[in-house]
Scaffold this motif. Sequence first.
Motif, PDB file in Angstrom:
ATOM      1  N   TRP A   1      -5.644  -3.400   6.153  1.00  0.00           N
ATOM      2  CA  TRP A   1      -4.061  -3.890   6.135  1.00  0.00           C
ATOM      3  C   TRP A   1      -3.313  -3.168   7.168  1.00  0.00           C
ATOM      4  O   TRP A   1      -1.741  -3.011   7.291  1.00  0.00           O
ATOM      5  CB  TRP A   1      -3.206  -2.355   4.958  1.00  0.00           C
ATOM      6  CG  TRP A   1      -3.570  -2.985   3.007  1.00  0.00           C
ATOM      7  CD1 TRP A   1      -4.847  -2.485   2.543  1.00  0.00           C
ATOM      8  CD2 TRP A   1      -3.245  -4.380   2.650  1.00  0.00           C
ATOM      9  NE1 TRP A   1      -4.315  -3.586   1.308  1.00  0.00           N
ATOM     10  CE2 TRP A   1      -3.941  -4.243   1.422  1.00  0.00           C
ATOM     11  CE3 TRP A   1      -2.471  -4.687   3.033  1.00  0.00           C
ATOM     12  CZ2 TRP A   1      -3.490  -4.947   0.668  1.00  0.00           C
ATOM     13  CZ3 TRP A   1      -2.381  -6.466   2.148  1.00  0.00           C
ATOM     14  CH2 TRP A   1      -2.641  -5.833   1.051  1.00  0.00           C
TER      15      TRP A   1
ATOM     16  N   ASP B   1       1.216  -0.902  -0.076  1.00  0.00           N
ATOM     17  CA  ASP B   1      -0.107   0.063  -0.015  1.00  0.00           C
ATOM     18  C   ASP B   1       0.631   1.069  -0.220  1.00  0.00           C
ATOM     19  O   ASP B   1       1.606   2.425   1.256  1.00  0.00           O
ATOM     20  CB  ASP B   1      -0.862  -0.227   1.285  1.00  0.00           C
ATOM     21  CG  ASP B   1      -1.825   1.432   1.059  1.00  0.00           C
ATOM     22  OD1 ASP B   1      -3.040   0.663   1.929  1.00  0.00           O
ATOM     23  OD2 ASP B   1      -1.481   2.098  -0.105  1.00  0.00           O
TER      24      ASP B   1
ATOM     25  N   SER C   1      -0.558   4.044  -1.423  1.00  0.00           N
ATOM     26  CA  SER C   1      -1.824   4.803  -1.829  1.00  0.00           C
ATOM     27  C   SER C   1      -1.590   6.742  -1.215  1.00  0.00           C
ATOM     28  O   SER C   1      -2.390   7.322  -1.532  1.00  0.00           O
ATOM     29  CB  SER C   1      -3.133   4.307  -0.967  1.00  0.00           C
ATOM     30  OG  SER C   1      -3.438   4.083   0.293  1.00  0.00           O
TER      31      SER C   1
ATOM     32  N   LYS D   1      -3.379  -0.326   8.804  1.00  0.00           N
ATOM     33  CA  LYS D   1      -2.632   1.733   8.421  1.00  0.00           C
ATOM     34  C   LYS D   1      -3.847   2.519   8.890  1.00  0.00           C
ATOM     35  O   LYS D   1      -4.846   1.501   9.629  1.00  0.00           O
ATOM     36  CB  LYS D   1      -2.898   2.153   7.609  1.00  0.00           C
ATOM     37  CG  LYS D   1      -4.265   2.739   6.748  1.00  0.00           C
ATOM     38  CD  LYS D   1      -4.074   2.970   5.173  1.00  0.00           C
ATOM     39  CE  LYS D   1      -5.145   3.244   4.183  1.00  0.00           C
ATOM     40  NZ  LYS D   1      -4.667   2.962   2.554  1.00  0.00           N
TER      41      LYS D   1
END
Lengths: 115, 112
Positions: free
Chosen positions: B97, A56, A58, B99
């Motif tokens: 994930w 990730d 992003s 996060k």
Amino acid sequence: GAGVSQSPSNKVTEKGKDVELRCDPISGHTALYWYRQSLGQGLEFLIYFQGNSAPDKSGLPSDRFSAERTGGSVSTLTIQRTQQEDSAVYLCASSLDRNSNQPQHFGDGTRLSIL
Amino acid sequence: AQSVAQPEDQVNVAEGNPLTVKCTYSVSGNPYLFWYVQYPNRGLQFLLKYITGDNLVKGSYGFEAEFNKSQTSFHLKKPSALVSDSALYFCAVRDAWGKLQFGAGTQVVVTP
């Protein structure tokens, strides 16, 4: 100590220069996260590593930003051709793994100032 | 998309009085919620989390938080505030994930 270590703690550089920020996670933590904290934008996610892979990315704000992680441990965040809007505190965090219910542990950050 | 909101920029409380810092969330599925505290020039320090189980979660330094599914809230509380509790508090929700998505933060000022 056994916590997340970031270096340098402070960095002042001129606009247009490249900078490298380093993060040493807690030993054994496979998940590593970079965040940015600025007055106008609050706390923003940048990139996530699981081992040496970054599934990730992003949150990276532009192609001037890149990051890598080697040996499943140390991570480096690189900002090329710095701009004044890059001024912020860059925080690194690690956790056992992304599925763990254990919390992320944060370093004290690198305070980046672009002149 | 998931998010958290902290409606108060600052909370002022006298030492010894109860402290509440508000947080509301928006997620699809089960929420994984966290509270962190930040002292000046330091990183974020974990206080407590809600993953599943009891709605009242107890954490570090005498803090607790109440998960309320119907109100989509996760307010942080401390029965008796200390001057040393003055700091910036962040609520966060974790995604698949791992996060964290943070709220804007609430500055707590505890006066003697």
